[in-house]
Each structure stands twice: as structure tokens, then as C-alpha cells.
Design an enzyme around this catalytic site. Structure first.
Site, PDB file in Angstrom:
ATOM      1  N   SER A 125       8.067  17.374 -28.882  1.00  0.00           N
ATOM      2  CA  SER A 125       9.238  18.188 -28.541  1.00  0.00           C
ATOM      3  C   SER A 125      10.453  17.753 -29.336  1.00  0.00           C
ATOM      4  O   SER A 125      11.401  18.521 -29.474  1.00  0.00           O
ATOM      5  CB  SER A 125       9.601  18.001 -27.065  1.00  0.00           C
ATOM      6  OG  SER A 125       8.517  18.225 -26.247  1.00  0.00           O
ATOM      7  N   HIS A 146       4.419  23.415 -31.546  1.00  0.00           N
ATOM      8  CA  HIS A 146       5.117  23.114 -30.292  1.00  0.00           C
ATOM      9  C   HIS A 146       4.838  24.199 -29.258  1.00  0.00           C
ATOM     10  O   HIS A 146       5.448  25.268 -29.271  1.00  0.00           O
ATOM     11  CB  HIS A 146       6.629  22.986 -30.583  1.00  0.00           C
ATOM     12  CG  HIS A 146       7.432  22.536 -29.414  1.00  0.00           C
ATOM     13  ND1 HIS A 146       8.742  22.892 -29.208  1.00  0.00           N
ATOM     14  CD2 HIS A 146       7.107  21.735 -28.362  1.00  0.00           C
ATOM     15  CE1 HIS A 146       9.177  22.346 -28.096  1.00  0.00           C
ATOM     16  NE2 HIS A 146       8.206  21.642 -27.562  1.00  0.00           N
ATOM     17  N   ASN A 196      14.586  23.750 -27.726  1.00  0.00           N
ATOM     18  CA  ASN A 196      15.278  22.697 -26.984  1.00  0.00           C
ATOM     19  C   ASN A 196      16.726  22.522 -27.429  1.00  0.00           C
ATOM     20  O   ASN A 196      17.558  22.044 -26.666  1.00  0.00           O
ATOM     21  CB  ASN A 196      14.515  21.374 -27.104  1.00  0.00           C
ATOM     22  CG  ASN A 196      13.297  21.377 -26.196  1.00  0.00           C
ATOM     23  OD1 ASN A 196      13.285  22.049 -25.179  1.00  0.00           O
ATOM     24  ND2 ASN A 196      12.262  20.646 -26.582  1.00  0.00           N
TER      25      ASN A 196
HETATM   26  N1  LIG Z   1       5.523  18.572 -20.595  1.00  0.00           N
HETATM   27  C1  LIG Z   1       6.177  19.525 -21.258  1.00  0.00           C
HETATM   28  O1  LIG Z   1       6.829  20.401 -20.670  1.00  0.00           O
HETATM   29  C2  LIG Z   1       6.117  19.571 -22.769  1.00  0.00           C
HETATM   30  C3  LIG Z   1       6.443  20.767 -23.421  1.00  0.00           C
HETATM   31  C4  LIG Z   1       6.317  20.848 -24.814  1.00  0.00           C
HETATM   32  C5  LIG Z   1       5.898  19.723 -25.522  1.00  0.00           C
HETATM   33  N2  LIG Z   1       5.618  18.557 -24.864  1.00  0.00           N
HETATM   34  C6  LIG Z   1       5.170  17.416 -25.664  1.00  0.00           C
HETATM   35  O2  LIG Z   1       3.763  17.301 -25.520  1.00  0.00           O
HETATM   36  C7  LIG Z   1       3.380  15.932 -25.639  1.00  0.00           C
HETATM   37  C8  LIG Z   1       2.579  15.502 -24.422  1.00  0.00           C
HETATM   38  O3  LIG Z   1       3.397  15.663 -23.294  1.00  0.00           O
HETATM   39  P1  LIG Z   1       2.779  15.807 -21.822  1.00  0.00           P
HETATM   40  O4  LIG Z   1       3.871  16.358 -20.967  1.00  0.00           O
HETATM   41  O5  LIG Z   1       1.466  16.513 -21.878  1.00  0.00           O
HETATM   42  O6  LIG Z   1       2.545  14.270 -21.468  1.00  0.00           O
HETATM   43  P2  LIG Z   1       1.550  13.640 -20.388  1.00  0.00           P
HETATM   44  O7  LIG Z   1       2.111  12.320 -20.045  1.00  0.00           O
HETATM   45  O8  LIG Z   1       1.262  14.613 -19.300  1.00  0.00           O
HETATM   46  O9  LIG Z   1       0.177  13.437 -21.216  1.00  0.00           O
HETATM   47  C9  LIG Z   1       0.056  12.568 -22.300  1.00  0.00           C
HETATM   48  C10 LIG Z   1      -1.378  12.075 -22.332  1.00  0.00           C
HETATM   49  O10 LIG Z   1      -1.585  11.365 -23.560  1.00  0.00           O
HETATM   50  C11 LIG Z   1      -2.461  10.289 -23.291  1.00  0.00           C
HETATM   51  N3  LIG Z   1      -2.372   9.310 -24.371  1.00  0.00           N
HETATM   52  C12 LIG Z   1      -1.403   8.398 -24.614  1.00  0.00           C
HETATM   53  N4  LIG Z   1      -1.696   7.709 -25.743  1.00  0.00           N
HETATM   54  C13 LIG Z   1      -2.863   8.221 -26.228  1.00  0.00           C
HETATM   55  C14 LIG Z   1      -3.661   7.943 -27.370  1.00  0.00           C
HETATM   56  N5  LIG Z   1      -3.311   7.004 -28.243  1.00  0.00           N
HETATM   57  N6  LIG Z   1      -4.791   8.668 -27.549  1.00  0.00           N
HETATM   58  C15 LIG Z   1      -5.142   9.640 -26.676  1.00  0.00           C
HETATM   59  N7  LIG Z   1      -4.417   9.946 -25.583  1.00  0.00           N
HETATM   60  C16 LIG Z   1      -3.292   9.245 -25.359  1.00  0.00           C
HETATM   61  C17 LIG Z   1      -2.014   9.783 -21.931  1.00  0.00           C
HETATM   62  O11 LIG Z   1      -3.017   9.003 -21.312  1.00  0.00           O
HETATM   63  C18 LIG Z   1      -1.732  11.110 -21.193  1.00  0.00           C
HETATM   64  O12 LIG Z   1      -2.879  11.582 -20.509  1.00  0.00           O
HETATM   65  C19 LIG Z   1       4.663  15.152 -25.850  1.00  0.00           C
HETATM   66  O13 LIG Z   1       4.875  14.972 -27.224  1.00  0.00           O
HETATM   67  C20 LIG Z   1       5.731  16.076 -25.268  1.00  0.00           C
HETATM   68  O14 LIG Z   1       7.003  15.887 -25.839  1.00  0.00           O
HETATM   69  C21 LIG Z   1       5.706  18.456 -23.502  1.00  0.00           C
END
Ligand SMILES: NC(=O)c1ccc[n+]([C@@H]2O[C@H](COP(=O)([O-])OP(=O)(O)OC[C@H]3O[C@@H](n4cnc5c(N)ncnc54)[C@H](O)[C@@H]3O)[C@@H](O)[C@H]2O)c1
Length: 293
Positions: A125, A146, A196
């Protein structure tokens, strides 16, 4: 559907089975791709797979998918804790924790298993795509993809080329997004991209309105819902996103542009310090009595 709609890409590796990763895997298997979903533990993978199954079963209940299509889609999902299992994928989507070191580590782990033609995409993000691409050996085949939360519902995907990204890589990413039912919009690599950069300062300004007693929280939200036709008010939305996430993005904008217009609102900082992070902690600008929502 037995074959994916994007013929050069059949198999996608998704790193991270959390909020975003499971949603991305869900829309891809539904669209005919085989997906290898990777996370650090089987427990995270099982939770992600359960959410995918629930999401697709809901589609069957609503008549958007047949039971047979649902079963076929689920048979295209492979979960694994071994990063090497993603080596056969044509395209990798990274959706791990929002931290440069964690993401760079994930790419370092996968890269030796992937052929040189494989495209890497990050769902970040707020981290620079150019910077992330430079941590790999393939900056020309690296792109931002994204997605928005919840992935199965939100139509938009910001497609973000880094400085070195080739036009073919951008086009392949756009085709992948479109074949999974999304509308890709090309956006340059700039802090917060477009979504964002507009959304989070609006939320921050709403918190200033609250701090300065311009109106109560409910009033601020009503103004934006009834006057601007927003489906949710900015403070309700902040509670849904997580106040810590909003603050982190504001800090990225402030640090990147060094412009005082992006200064995080002191009340937002105070709420995060107090642990009032929104729905996930049961309290933000509103209270959520049953705790986690
Ligand atoms: N949540 C949102 O609304 C949203 C929206 C758009 C983008 N994003 C982006 O998406 C990405 C993930 O966010 P999220 O909300 O799904 O987070 P989350 O915490 O729900 O999930 C992240 C997952 O990644 C896993 N992980 C960490 N290190 C790892 C590795 N080395 N190999 C494999 N898996 C690994 C964790 O165990 C976890 O299950 C981030 O970059 C975030 O900025 C999030």
C-alpha cells in the site's frame, strides 16, 4: 472454467495468506488459475483456505457460481509452507506484511526458485515499487498490483510500474487483473499511489474536524454520506481500516513529501497510542461491544 483467461499465465504463486492474500487467491482460482498459496505456517494457510471456501460457498448460495464451479475452483488451490513449491508459477503476487525488510526477504527466498521470465508483483500500500524492485534481480519484471479490501468485492486494482518496469510487465499485470474481473488503473510510483493519497488525508482531516469540535463523529460521517454520497463516513471507514494503518500511511506521506499538509492529526496519534485502533480492538471513533468485528 478449466483454463485461465490469461493464456500466457496459468499458475500464480501468492505469498501471504492473510486479509489480502487469501482474497487474491480466491479471485484467481475462481477465474481459472491454479494458485500456490504460501505462508509461514500451516495454521495461517488453513485460516486463509477456510476463508476462501466460505467466500466461494457464499457465491454458490447467491447463485453467482455453480456448486461444480466452486469445487473446481477449490481444486485449483494448493497451500504450502515451502517457498520452493511456488517455483513452477508463471507470476508471483506478494501480499505479506507491510514492511520493506519482510517483503525483500520474501522475494529473496522465492527468487532462486523462479525462472528469469517470471513476473513479481507486490500488493504493497505504501512502499516504493522502485525500491522493492531493486531488492530483486528482475526490476524490469517487477510491478505493483494494489488490490483493495475486500478483494472479491472491490473492482479496482492500481497497477504501478517502478522506474525499471518494462511495458510488457505492466501489460501482463493489467491482463491478469482484468482476467480476474478487476479494473486495472495505471498509476505512477508515488507515495500512497492515488487511492491512499486521497483517502487517508481525507480521513486525517475528518479527525482534525473531530479534534477541533467542528462536529461530533456521527455528524462528520453523516455529512460525507448524505452530502457526498460516500457509502461510509470517514471515521467509520477509519475504524474499519484500522487507525494504526491510517496513521502509518499518513506518516509515509508526511515523510515522503515533507509537506506539512500531510501532518498526522494529534488525535489520531493519541487514539493509536491508547490502543483504540477501531473495529479490531472493539473501540475507535465508535464502540464495537462484541470486540473483534
Ligand atoms: N488490509 C488491507 O486493507 C490492505 C489493502 C491493500 C493492500 N494491503 C497490503 O497488502 C499486504 C498484506 O496485508 P494484509 O492486510 O493482508 O496483512 P495480513 O497481516 O492480514 O497478512 C499478511 C500475511 O503475510 C504472512 N507473511 C509474513 N511474512 C511472510 C513471508 N516471508 N512469507 C510468506 N508469508 C508471510 C503473515 O503470516 C500473514 O499471514 C500489505 O502490503 C498491505 O499493505 C492491505
Amino acid at each position: 472454467m478449466t483454463e485461465s483467461a490469461n493464456h500466457s499465465i496459468q499458475t500464480v504463486g501468492v505469498m501471504g495468506a492473510g486479509t489480502m492474500g487469501h482474497g487474491i487467491a480466491q479471485i484467481l482460482i475462481r477465474s481459472g488459475y491454479t494458485v500456490f498459496l504460501h505462508d509461514l505456517s500451516q495454521q495461517f494457510l488453513d485460516a486463509g483456505a477456510a476463508r476462501i471456501t466460505k467466500g466461494l460457498k457464499r457465491d454458490v448460495e447467491k447463485g453467482r457460481l455453480t456448486a461444480e464451479e466452486c469445487e473446481k475452483a477449490l481444486s485449483r488451490l494448493k497451500t504450502t509452507t515451502r517457498v520452493a513449491d511456488l517455483g513452477g508459477a508463471d507470476f508471483i503476487v506478494e501480499a505479506v506484511t507491510e514492511n520493506l525488510e519482510v517483503k525483500a526477504g520474501a522475494f529473496r527466498a522465492i527468487e532462486p526458485h523462479c525462472g528469469p521470465g517470471v513476473i513479481f508483483a507486490s500488493n504493497t500500500s505504501s512502499i516504493s515499487i522502485t525500491r522493492l524492485a531493486a531488492t530483486t534481480q528482475r526490476p524490469e519484471r517487477f510491478v505493483g498490483l494494489h488490490f483493495f479490501n475486500p478483494v472479491p468485492v472491490m473492482k479496482l486494482v492500481e497497477v504501478v510500474p517502478g522506474l525499471a518496469t518494462s511495458p510488457e510487465t505492466v501489460e501482463a499485470a493489467e491482463r491478469l487483473a482484468a482476467s480476474a474481473g478487476k479494473t486495472p488503473v495505471r498509476v505512477n510510483d508515488s507515495p500512497g499511489f492515488v487511492a491512499n493519497r486521497l483517502l487517508i488525508p481525507m480521513i486525517n482531516e475528518a479527525v482534525y474536524c473531530l479534534m477541533e469540535s467542528v462536529a461530533e463523529a456521527k455528524g462528520i460521517d453523516e455529512v460525507m454520506k448524505l452530502g457526498m454520497n460516500h457509502p461510509m463516513g470517514p471515521l467509520e471507514l477509519a475504524d474499519l481500516i484500522g487507525l494504526d494503518v491510517c496513521l502509518d500511511i499518513m506518516k509515509v506521506l508526511y515523510d515522503s513529501f515533507r509537506d506539512s499538509k500531510y501532518r498526522p492529526c494529534p488525535l489520531l496519534e493519541k487514539m493509536v497510542s491508547a490502543g483504540r485502533l477501531g473495529r479490531k480492538t472493539g473501540r475507535g471513533f465508535y464502540e464495537y461491544p462484541q470486540g473483534k468485528a
